[in-house]
Structures are given as structure tokens and as C-alpha cells.
Design a protein around this motif. Structure first.
Motif, PDB file in Angstrom:
ATOM      1  N   VAL A 281      91.762  18.627 104.574  1.00  0.00           N
ATOM      2  CA  VAL A 281      90.998  18.343 105.794  1.00  0.00           C
ATOM      3  C   VAL A 281      91.974  17.899 106.874  1.00  0.00           C
ATOM      4  CG1 VAL A 281      89.185  16.913 106.839  1.00  0.00           C
ATOM      5  CG2 VAL A 281      88.972  17.651 104.458  1.00  0.00           C
ATOM      6  N   GLY A 282      91.901  18.549 108.029  1.00  0.00           N
ATOM      7  CA  GLY A 282      92.814  18.182 109.103  1.00  0.00           C
ATOM      8  C   GLY A 282      94.206  18.699 108.797  1.00  0.00           C
ATOM      9  N   PRO A 283      95.192  18.290 109.597  1.00  0.00           N
ATOM     10  CA  PRO A 283      96.543  18.823 109.413  1.00  0.00           C
ATOM     11  C   PRO A 283      97.256  18.187 108.222  1.00  0.00           C
ATOM     12  CG  PRO A 283      96.478  17.297 111.262  1.00  0.00           C
ATOM     13  CD  PRO A 283      95.080  17.377 110.748  1.00  0.00           C
ATOM     14  N   LEU A 284      98.238  18.897 107.688  1.00  0.00           N
ATOM     15  CA  LEU A 284      99.097  18.353 106.644  1.00  0.00           C
ATOM     16  C   LEU A 284      99.789  17.111 107.198  1.00  0.00           C
ATOM     17  CD1 LEU A 284     100.167  19.102 103.751  1.00  0.00           C
ATOM     18  CD2 LEU A 284     102.181  20.049 104.920  1.00  0.00           C
ATOM     19  N   ASN A 285      99.827  16.039 106.406  1.00  0.00           N
ATOM     20  CA  ASN A 285     100.445  14.772 106.824  1.00  0.00           C
ATOM     21  C   ASN A 285      99.699  14.082 107.970  1.00  0.00           C
ATOM     22  OD1 ASN A 285     102.567  14.847 104.910  1.00  0.00           O
ATOM     23  ND2 ASN A 285     103.636  16.332 106.207  1.00  0.00           N
ATOM     24  N   GLY A 286      98.477  14.591 108.256  1.00  0.00           N
ATOM     25  CA  GLY A 286      97.677  13.954 109.308  1.00  0.00           C
ATOM     26  C   GLY A 286      96.511  13.160 108.743  1.00  0.00           C
ATOM     27  N   GLY A 287      96.595  12.809 107.447  1.00  0.00           N
ATOM     28  CA  GLY A 287      95.458  12.186 106.769  1.00  0.00           C
ATOM     29  C   GLY A 287      95.202  10.736 107.127  1.00  0.00           C
TER      30      GLY A 287
ATOM     31  N   SER B 120      98.044  12.943 103.353  1.00  0.00           N
ATOM     32  CA  SER B 120      97.087  14.008 103.651  1.00  0.00           C
ATOM     33  C   SER B 120      95.728  13.682 103.031  1.00  0.00           C
ATOM     34  CB  SER B 120      97.578  15.359 103.110  1.00  0.00           C
ATOM     35  OG  SER B 120      98.744  15.757 103.775  1.00  0.00           O
ATOM     36  N   PHE B 121      94.692  14.280 103.614  1.00  0.00           N
ATOM     37  CA  PHE B 121      93.301  14.027 103.198  1.00  0.00           C
ATOM     38  C   PHE B 121      92.791  15.293 102.520  1.00  0.00           C
ATOM     39  CE2 PHE B 121      89.629  11.216 104.358  1.00  0.00           C
ATOM     40  CZ  PHE B 121      88.591  11.990 103.872  1.00  0.00           C
ATOM     41  N   VAL B 122      92.535  15.217 101.207  1.00  0.00           N
ATOM     42  CA  VAL B 122      92.089  16.404 100.482  1.00  0.00           C
ATOM     43  C   VAL B 122      90.767  16.155  99.771  1.00  0.00           C
ATOM     44  CG1 VAL B 122      94.449  17.248 100.136  1.00  0.00           C
ATOM     45  CG2 VAL B 122      93.351  15.856  98.359  1.00  0.00           C
ATOM     46  N   LEU B 123      90.114  17.242  99.368  1.00  0.00           N
ATOM     47  CA  LEU B 123      88.849  17.162  98.640  1.00  0.00           C
ATOM     48  C   LEU B 123      89.010  17.869  97.298  1.00  0.00           C
ATOM     49  CD1 LEU B 123      86.559  18.436 101.565  1.00  0.00           C
ATOM     50  CD2 LEU B 123      87.356  16.095 101.152  1.00  0.00           C
ATOM     51  N   PHE B 124      88.408  17.332  96.246  1.00  0.00           N
ATOM     52  CA  PHE B 124      88.396  18.086  94.997  1.00  0.00           C
ATOM     53  C   PHE B 124      87.132  17.837  94.201  1.00  0.00           C
ATOM     54  CE2 PHE B 124      89.436  14.609  92.139  1.00  0.00           C
ATOM     55  CZ  PHE B 124      90.279  13.775  92.845  1.00  0.00           C
ATOM     56  N   ASP B 125      86.811  18.822  93.398  1.00  0.00           N
ATOM     57  CA  ASP B 125      85.668  18.791  92.496  1.00  0.00           C
ATOM     58  C   ASP B 125      86.040  17.905  91.305  1.00  0.00           C
ATOM     59  OD1 ASP B 125      83.721  19.377  90.521  1.00  0.00           O
ATOM     60  OD2 ASP B 125      83.445  21.400  91.333  1.00  0.00           O
ATOM     61  N   MET B 126      85.172  16.923  90.994  1.00  0.00           N
ATOM     62  CA  MET B 126      85.471  15.996  89.898  1.00  0.00           C
ATOM     63  C   MET B 126      85.538  16.698  88.539  1.00  0.00           C
ATOM     64  SD  MET B 126      86.049  12.914  91.049  1.00  0.00           S
ATOM     65  CE  MET B 126      85.684  11.677  89.781  1.00  0.00           C
ATOM     66  N   LYS B 127      85.040  17.931  88.486  1.00  0.00           N
ATOM     67  CA  LYS B 127      85.093  18.677  87.215  1.00  0.00           C
ATOM     68  C   LYS B 127      86.402  19.446  87.063  1.00  0.00           C
ATOM     69  CE  LYS B 127      80.972  20.803  87.609  1.00  0.00           C
ATOM     70  NZ  LYS B 127      80.452  20.117  88.818  1.00  0.00           N
ATOM     71  N   THR B 128      87.292  19.364  88.052  1.00  0.00           N
ATOM     72  CA  THR B 128      88.574  20.057  87.960  1.00  0.00           C
ATOM     73  C   THR B 128      89.347  19.540  86.749  1.00  0.00           C
ATOM     74  OG1 THR B 128      88.596  20.044  90.383  1.00  0.00           O
ATOM     75  CG2 THR B 128      90.643  20.685  89.284  1.00  0.00           C
TER      76      THR B 128
ATOM     77  N   PRO C 142      80.129  11.972 108.192  1.00  0.00           N
ATOM     78  CA  PRO C 142      80.465  11.806 109.615  1.00  0.00           C
ATOM     79  C   PRO C 142      81.927  12.139 109.902  1.00  0.00           C
ATOM     80  CG  PRO C 142      79.193   9.934 108.832  1.00  0.00           C
ATOM     81  CD  PRO C 142      79.496  10.780 107.634  1.00  0.00           C
ATOM     82  N   THR C 143      82.813  11.811 108.978  1.00  0.00           N
ATOM     83  CA  THR C 143      84.237  12.082 109.170  1.00  0.00           C
ATOM     84  C   THR C 143      84.510  13.585 109.116  1.00  0.00           C
ATOM     85  OG1 THR C 143      84.717   9.985 108.088  1.00  0.00           O
ATOM     86  CG2 THR C 143      86.559  11.502 108.376  1.00  0.00           C
ATOM     87  N   LEU C 144      83.869  14.264 108.155  1.00  0.00           N
ATOM     88  CA  LEU C 144      84.078  15.708 108.035  1.00  0.00           C
ATOM     89  C   LEU C 144      83.541  16.436 109.265  1.00  0.00           C
ATOM     90  CD1 LEU C 144      85.262  17.749 105.987  1.00  0.00           C
ATOM     91  CD2 LEU C 144      82.921  18.206 105.247  1.00  0.00           C
ATOM     92  N   LEU C 145      82.426  15.921 109.793  1.00  0.00           N
ATOM     93  CA  LEU C 145      81.865  16.533 111.008  1.00  0.00           C
ATOM     94  C   LEU C 145      82.845  16.440 112.169  1.00  0.00           C
ATOM     95  CD1 LEU C 145      78.149  15.327 110.739  1.00  0.00           C
ATOM     96  CD2 LEU C 145      78.915  17.712 110.759  1.00  0.00           C
ATOM     97  N   GLU C 146      83.676  15.393 112.163  1.00  0.00           N
ATOM     98  CA  GLU C 146      84.652  15.234 113.239  1.00  0.00           C
ATOM     99  C   GLU C 146      85.958  15.973 112.987  1.00  0.00           C
ATOM    100  OE1 GLU C 146      85.410  11.116 114.570  1.00  0.00           O
ATOM    101  OE2 GLU C 146      83.332  10.702 114.043  1.00  0.00           O
ATOM    102  N   TYR C 147      86.409  16.005 111.721  1.00  0.00           N
ATOM    103  CA  TYR C 147      87.752  16.515 111.434  1.00  0.00           C
ATOM    104  C   TYR C 147      87.792  17.799 110.616  1.00  0.00           C
ATOM    105  CZ  TYR C 147      89.683  12.147 113.202  1.00  0.00           C
ATOM    106  OH  TYR C 147      90.046  11.092 114.008  1.00  0.00           O
ATOM    107  N   GLY C 148      86.643  18.162 109.987  1.00  0.00           N
ATOM    108  CA  GLY C 148      86.662  19.340 109.122  1.00  0.00           C
ATOM    109  C   GLY C 148      86.650  20.634 109.921  1.00  0.00           C
ATOM    110  N   ASN C 149      87.121  21.748 109.294  1.00  0.00           N
ATOM    111  CA  ASN C 149      86.981  23.049 109.949  1.00  0.00           C
ATOM    112  C   ASN C 149      85.590  23.605 109.635  1.00  0.00           C
ATOM    113  OD1 ASN C 149      87.089  24.339 107.365  1.00  0.00           O
ATOM    114  ND2 ASN C 149      89.332  24.386 107.458  1.00  0.00           N
ATOM    115  N   GLU C 150      85.270  24.716 110.269  1.00  0.00           N
ATOM    116  CA  GLU C 150      83.917  25.269 110.169  1.00  0.00           C
ATOM    117  C   GLU C 150      83.541  25.580 108.726  1.00  0.00           C
ATOM    118  OE1 GLU C 150      82.038  25.073 112.720  1.00  0.00           O
ATOM    119  OE2 GLU C 150      80.337  25.875 111.584  1.00  0.00           O
ATOM    120  N   GLU C 151      84.499  26.155 108.017  1.00  0.00           N
ATOM    121  CA  GLU C 151      84.222  26.553 106.626  1.00  0.00           C
ATOM    122  C   GLU C 151      83.902  25.337 105.763  1.00  0.00           C
ATOM    123  OE1 GLU C 151      85.153  27.335 102.431  1.00  0.00           O
ATOM    124  OE2 GLU C 151      86.617  26.323 103.717  1.00  0.00           O
ATOM    125  N   GLN C 152      84.668  24.248 105.967  1.00  0.00           N
ATOM    126  CA  GLN C 152      84.455  23.022 105.184  1.00  0.00           C
ATOM    127  C   GLN C 152      83.093  22.401 105.516  1.00  0.00           C
ATOM    128  OE1 GLN C 152      87.981  21.080 106.545  1.00  0.00           O
ATOM    129  NE2 GLN C 152      89.201  21.633 104.747  1.00  0.00           N
TER     130      GLN C 152
END
Lengths: 378, 402
Positions: free
Chosen positions: B231-237, B190-198, B104-114
Motif C-alpha cells: 500500500v502506497g510507495p515502497l519505504n513510504g509506510g 513499508s505497509f503491506v497486506l497479507f492473508d492470514m492463511k498464507t 479509512p486509511t486504505l481509502l486515502e492511500y490505497g490504489n483503485e485495485e486495492q
């Protein structure tokens, strides 16, 4: 607040404005200071009756508006906010429901219209000792001719002095403690042999001990069935309990709001005392308890309106929870106001005294906890 | 299947019922949701089939937009679907943090690609998410978090440690709060996403007093997070985090406070069995009886409040103050209930494992222990009281002493 119908919203709003304009807590102080024996302002009662409040649970055929018990609860809640004294609970709710639920057509037409108009004040005369115990009836009703002769004393009869009419629980057979053998009677207060002793209570509300000395009543005074009055009595008491819980909800809410306002204005140690976390958390607890109590009170009133089988347990839940909550808030109101909370000039003392009287009436928390468990089978 | 759009609700009920009857494996009827189990177990073929079918239909997330794989249903249709699923004994196989809060959060704040990248796999229940928020030094004061994300041009380099990461040992992806500006507190997150296999992501389960390990420590050492995962602006997490926590609270409030002691046989029934009754059929220990009654009443009033809050929300009053008290009221009542259960069971309420104790007795002990977490997580009792006092009651903050 429960989701209300338009009618109920209007009734509540009307009660709110009348109380704000005509009956702030200063009106209670004035009534108390006047020493009026009735325990309420007769003019205020007339106004309430004129607005139809005494007829809210009475069918339209008998001069009422039949808006139901939640509606009556909404009015009582508003009155409770400012500790407005009146016989609305005892008469418009207590005595009226006894007649509505158990009265013969004649009894209903003799009394309900006058109760609805406020002309007659009815009262429930049930208890006989220091603790609410509706099955411990000793007041005797002995058969004499076609009718009965009543002998005994009822204690702590709310609005007992003002009453023109009593709904009396008496024993026609069995022993005190037996639920069988109890009969309800409709007895005019001016019957020969009735004497009233006014009680001066800490909460300044009207109450009396009423003695029945060879009071003769006809067979037509029996309300419901002989020897089998207990089920009707419990139904009536449940309605009175729920209405009282609604009034307590209003009083407790106002006590909390007044206290909260004080926390926001009183300055000590260079700041508003409401910024101290210990007080904030105590305020949060009271707020939480009030929301839970509201749910229980409204659920009980709605169940009465819908006449569901769980009315007794929901009423006991409401009276117990509301009692605990008002107990806490009335104590906190004095404590948080500090020294001024201890003065008679402040209304904190009024709410404290009213809380204990309301907790005790029609069964206190312990009584209703026990009843709740007995109904659930433990 | 037809696009229902604004069509008749009863027609939808009929279609839903037919689809469920045709697609829900009868062997799963009335069964528990395997995803609710803490320890990850291989799904049975039927469980896997059910997840695939609901995933394709998008009905695991019924009100999410169809263009990203959701069901595209109205709230009213979603309620009908829920009723029909209950009727047939079907659980929702699509769940987890992706559904409850991240999606639900990504649907509100994510860009189209995300949204295109992440939402469909949540809808199908294919990807499990975990939450990288709390740190050893940042629990109730989450905004003081220190996990650092340095700007390296085309990626962030992340270093730090997260704690209480639920299900991290099974998660595929993580949504994470990182510090991108050390000079500002809230506006440096900031709000970021990462793959747990990184490479650089290390997970260690934490054993709790209850013996289980639902939460982990997550160590992040030179983890490269591509810029497109911001996700969203830098420092806007921080704003996004607050919204996510609201979603979490909303999804929990429907289910109730959860944790130790809820459900199972009634306390009074247990007491009659373990403690006995007097000649009047009352629980033989009158002190215990009173405390059980009080807890029963608290629980009942709580349930009444949950119903009232829901009805008020749906009416034109909108959500009322009743919702703010729910976590504290519910968790305390359930914790008290867990304590009373132990007390009722006496010596039998002290077992850790083994056949000297029934499954119910052992579960009571574990539930009592885990239940202690419920007044701590999701906004502790003390923080909830602060929220009620300040935001609802309007009490002020302490000013500086002079």
C-alpha cells in the motif's frame, strides 16, 4: 474554551485587551507597593465600571447589560490572569446577584443601578470563623419595633473595607448550624454601629472584619423571606463561587504560561531546562489539569445561566477542581523558577499567595468535596 | 432505496426509521453487539441476518463512499442514522479494525485495485482484519521494527515476529509494517497486506494477567506477500502508519478510554453496601469517602471535557488542545476507579472464580487487571506526555551533551 456567542467573544476580547494594555501584573505590584487600604486601584475600577463590567449580570431595567454569568466569568478570567485587584466579584457578582435574585422592586431600584455604574461597592458578609460555614451564623437580628437590631461580627469579608453596602446573613431564630432561621439583610455600610477592621492579607487583596454593634435596620432591609434566607444565600454563594473559580482559571493559566516560558528560556547544563523529561511531564500534567478544570468551570457558569437544578453540584465540582489545579500550579511555578521564584521581585510569589486565598474563599476543596457528595447522597 | 444526495434531513430520518423498523430483527433489540465480545462465538440466525442487511445497505460504515460499498451519507445524515438506531435499540453489526482504522486509511492511500478488493468486504463485515505493528523490540519505539521484507521480484519474502496482534486468532487478513530498507529508520518501512492463511503465518494467543487472551504473537516465516499488496510507495509506510494511528485515536476518543472499571453500579452505592454508612448517611469510612468523591469529580470533569472537545471540534474553532489530554486523563481516572472498587469490596474483591463471589465481584477483579493495559497501549502514558509536552507545549528535545 466553550463555544461562545458573538457578544461573549467580543466581551472577552475587550477584557483581554484592556488587561494587556492597562493592567499587566506590574499594576498589581504597584497597587500592593502603594499600600492602598482599599486593596485595589480606584482609577482602574472606574475604567472597568465605565466599560459596563459591573452591570453584566444586572437586568437592563436597572442599568445593567444582562449578558449573564458566563460573560461575567470571561471577564473575571481575564482579570485573574494578571491578578488585577478590583471589587468586581464581590460587588458586580456577589451583592448584585443577591439583589437580582431576592430583592424587592424598591431594593433593586435603590441599589442595582449604582452597583452597575460602580458608584456603590457591595460585599457579601457571610462568614464568622476561620472556615467557610454559611449555616454557622451567630450574628443576631432581633426584632425591635418594625425593624431589627443586628449584633455580631462577620469575618473575612472580601472588599469589606471598600464596601458601601453589605449583604449580611443573620440569625432571626434557631442556633448556629441550623439552616432554618437565617435571614439576609441589605445594610448600608455607613449605618450607625458598624465598624470595620482592615485585614492585611498575604494576597494584598481587600478584606475586613466587620462588627455590627446594635445596628438598627428597618423591615425594608430584609432581603427575601425572614427565617428562610438560606436557600437564597446558597444560590448567591454558588454564583460567587463560580465567578471566583473563573478568576482562578485565569490566574492558574497565566501562572502555567509564565512557567512554560521559563522552561523554554532558562539554560543550565548546556541546554534549555524544558528539554528535561521530568519537567516536560510535570508541564503536561498541569496542562491536562487545566483543561479538565476549564470544562468544570465553564459547565458551572453555563448551568447558572440556564438555571438548571444541578447548579450546586456543578459549582462544587468547579470550585474543588479549580482549587486543586491552582494549588498545584502555584507550587510548581515557584519550584520550577528555582531561586528567582523565591524572590519578591518575581511574580511567582503573588500567584502562590493569591491561590491560597482564593482556595479558602467561599469554601475550599475539602468543603466542596463534602458538599458534592452530600448532594449526591453519600 | 433512493439516493439521498443533498435531500432534506428530516426526510432522511423518516426513511431511516422506516428501513430500520422493517429490517432490524426485534429479538436483538437493546442487545449487546456480539462483535464486541472477545471470544468469537457463532452468531445467531438473527445476528447473522442483521449483519447481512446492514452490510448490503452500507449503513455499517455510513459515510464511506457508495462506490466501494459504503453508505455514502453526509456526516449529518450519519448522526441521524445513529440516533434512529439508538431509538430502536439497534447496534451496528459492522465493526472491527477494518472499520475503525484500516478502511479509512486504505481509502486515502490505497490504489483503485486495492480499494475495490478490500473495502466492500469490510463494509459487509465479512472480513476481519488484524494489525501487525508492534514487535518484542519495537513497542513505544515502533519505527525501530525489524520484521524484514525482502524483494523477490514478484513478491516480498517476509520474516519476523509481531506482538500484541489483537484478534489475530480470528482475523482473515493482516495489515502489517515491514522493513524494506535496513539503512534508514523511518524511511525504511513499508505497509503491506497479507492473508492470514498464507503459509508461514503462525499465531499464538498471549495469556494476560486478567486471564483472557485478546492479543497474540504472530510469527512470520518465509511468508510470500504479492507485490500488489504493497500500500502506497515502497519505504513510504511510516506516513501511512501515522495516519492510521490517528484514525485509531479518533475512533477511540468518541467511545472513551475503555478498559477496566468503567460502567456498572456507582462507586458510592457499592461503598454504602460493602462498607456501610454513618448516622448522617455518609459512607462510614471517611478516608475512603474522600477518595471516592475525588474520583467521581475526576470522572465528571473528564466527561465534561469530552463534551466540550466535541462541541469545539464541530464549531469553527476546529479540534482544540482538549483532545490531546483525553487518553491520559480518562485512563488514569478509570484505573483509579477500578482500584477503589476493589478496595470497597474488601475480601470479596479478591476472587478469581467460583460461587463464593458474585459475577459483579469477579468482573471487578478482571476489569481491574485488564485496565492496567489502558495506560500502556495506544501510546503509553509516558509517550502521551511526550506528545503533549513537545507538540502542544512546544518544549524542545534534549540536545547532545558536549
Amino acid at each position: 474554551m466553550a463555544v461562545l456567542s458573538e457578544e461573549q467573544s467580543m466581551l472577552r476580547d475587550a477584557a483581554k485587551s484592556w488587561v494587556q494594555e492597562k493592567s499587566p501584573v506590574t499594576a498589581f505590584r504597584k497597587m500592593r507597593d502603594s499600600g492602598v487600604e482599599l486593596g485595589y486601584d480606584a482609577n482602574a475600577w472606574n475604567e472597568m465600571a465605565e466599560m459596563g463590567w459591573a452591570g453584566v449580570i444586572i437586568p437592563e431595567d436597572f442599568g445593567g447589560s444582562n449578558f449573564g454569568y458566563l460573560s461575567m466569568g470571561l471577564i473575571l478570567e481575564e482579570l485573574g490572569r494578571t491578578l488585577t485587584a478590583s471589587p468586581l466579584l464581590a460587588s458586580g457578582l456577589g451583592a448584585a446577584s443577591a439583589l437580582v435574585l431576592g430583592g424587592s422592586d424598591e431594593q433593586k431600584s435603590n441599589w442595582l443601578p449604582k452597583i452597575a455604574s460602580g458608584e456603590v461597592v457591595g460585599a457579601l458578609a457571610v462568614d464568622e470563623g476561620a472556615h467557610h460555614a454559611p449555616e454557622k451564623v451567630a450574628l443576631k437580628a432581633e426584632k425591635s419595633g418594625d425593624g431589627y437590631t443586628l449584633n455580631g461580627t462577620k469575618s473575612f469579608v472580601l472588599e469589606g473595607l471598600a464596601a458601601n453596602l453589605y449583604i449580611v446573613s443573620a440569625r432571626t431564630s434557631g442556633n448556629p448550624g441550623d439552616t432554618k432561621g437565617i435571614t439576609l439583610f441589605v445594610v448600608p455600610a455607613d449605618a450607625a454601629g458598624i465598624s470595620k477592621k482592615r485585614l492585611s492579607l498575604a494576597d494584598s487583596r481587600g478584606a475586613a472584619n466587620v462588627t455590627f454593634d446594635n445596628v438598627k435596620v428597618g423591615a425594608d432591609a430584609v432581603l427575601g423571606e425572614v427565617d428562610n434566607g438560606y436557600p437564597l444565600l446558597e444560590k448567591v454563594l454558588d454564583r460567587a463561587r463560580a465567578g471566583l473559580a473563573a478568576e482562578m482559571l485565569g490566574s492558574a493559566n497565566q501562572a502555567f504560561e509564565t512557567t512554560l516560558e521559563y522552561l523554554k528560556t532558562r539554560v543550565q547544563f548546556g541546554q534549555v531546562i524544558g528539554s528535561f523529561q521530568a519537567l516536560q511531564h510535570r508541564a503536561a500534567k498541569m496542562f491536562t489539569d487545566l483543561e479538565l478544570a476549564r470544562s468544570a468551570v465553564e459547565a458551572a457558569l453555563q448551568a447558572i445561566d440556564n438555571d438548571t437544578p444541578d447548579v450546586p453540584e456543578l459549582v462544587s465540582l468547579a470550585k474543588a477542581k479549580m482549587g486543586d489545579t491552582f494549588h498545584l500550579i502555584s507550587n510548581e511555578m515557584v519550584q520550577m523558577h528555582g531561586g528567582i521564584g523565591m524572590t519578591d521581585a518575581h511574580e511567582a510569589g503573588f500567584y502562590l499567595k493569591r491561590a491560597r486565598a482564593a482556595e479558602a474563599a467561599f469554601g475550599n476543596q475539602a468543603y466542596h468535596r463534602d458538599r458534592y457528595a452530600r448532594i449526591q447522597g453519600y | 432505496m433512493a439516493d439521498f444526495g443533498g435531500s432534506d434531513l428530516e426526510n432522511f430520518r423518516k426513511e431511516a426509521r422506516e428501513w430500520l423498523e422493517a429490517n432490524f430483527p426485534p429479538s436483538l433489540k437493546g442487545g449487546p453487539n456480539p462483535a464486541m465480545r472477545e471470544e468469537r462465538v457463532e452468531p445467531t440466525p438473527d445476528q447473522e441476518l442483521w449483519r447481512k442487511r446492514m452490510g448490503e445497505k452500507g449503513w455499517g460504515v455510513p459515510t464511506w463512499p457508495k462506490q466501494y460499498g459504503g453508505g455514502g451519507l453526509t456526516p449529518a445524515e450519519a448522526r441521524v442514522l445513529q440516533q434512529e438506531m439508538g431509538r430502536i435499540g439497534a447496534y451496528n453489526p459492522i465493526g472491527g479494525m477494518g472499520v475503525m482504522m484500516f478502511g479509512p486509511t486504505l481509502l486515502e492511500y490505497g490504489n483503485e485495485e486495492q480499494k475495490q478488493r478490500h473495502i466492500p468486504s469490510i463494509c459487509r463485515g465479512e472480513i476481519a482484519w488484524c494489525q501487525g505493528f508492534s514487535e518484542p523490540g519495537a513497542g513505544s519505539d515502533l519505527a525501530s521494527l525489524q520484521t524484514r521484507a525482502e524483494d523477490k521480484g514478484d513478491h516480498f519474502l517476509v520474516n519476523g515476529q509481531k506482538i500484541w496482534t489483537s484478534g489475530a486468532q480470528y482475523a482473515d487478513w493482516c495489515f502489517c509494517l515491514v522493513r524494506t530498507d535496513t539503512t534508514k529508520k523511518h524511511e525504511g518501512i513499508s505497509f503491506v497486506l497479507f492473508d492470514m492463511k498464507t503459509p508461514g503465518v503462525e499465531v499464538r494467543p498471549i495469556k494476560l494477567i486478567a486471564g483472557n487472551s485478546p492479543f497474540c504473537e504472530t510469527f512470520l516465516t518465509d511468508v510470500k506477500v504479492p507485490k500488489e499488496n504493497l500500500v502506497g510507495p515502497l519505504n513510504g509506510g511510516w506516513t501511512i502508519a501515522k495516519r492510521l494511528l490517528q484514525h485509531e485515536r479518533n475512533s477511540l476518543s468518541g467511545a472513551g478510554p475503555g478498559g477496566g472499571g468503567g460502567g456498572g453500579r456507582s462507586l458510592s452505592k457499592l461503598a454504602k453496601e460493602y462498607v456501610g454508612v454513618d448516622e448522617k448517611g455518609r459512607i462510614a469510612d471517611s478516608d475512603l469517602r474522600t477518595r471516592i468523591i475525588m474520583n467521581d469529580m475526576d470522572l465528571r470533569a473528564f466527561q465534561q471535557t469530552a463534551l466540550r472537545a466535541m462541541l469545539e471540534s464541530k464549531s469553527n474553532q476546529g479540534p482544540t488542545a482538549a483532545t490531546s489530554i483525553m487518553k491520559n486523563a480518562g485512563t488514569k481516572t478509570l484505573q483509579d476507579r477500578a482500584e477503589l472498587t476493589l478496595e470497597v469490596m474488601g475480601h470479596q474483591g479478591l476472587g478469581w472464580e467460583g460461587d463464593a463471589f458474585t459475577a459483579e465481584e469477579l468482573a471487578a477483579v478482571r476489569g481491574w487487571l485488564f485496565g492496567k493495559a489502558t495506560t500502556i497501549y495506544g501510546g503509553s502514558q509516558e509517550v502521551q506526555n511526550n506528545i503533549i509536552s513537545k507538540r502542544i507545549l512546544g518544549l524542545p528535545d534534549l540536545t547532545q551533551h558536549n
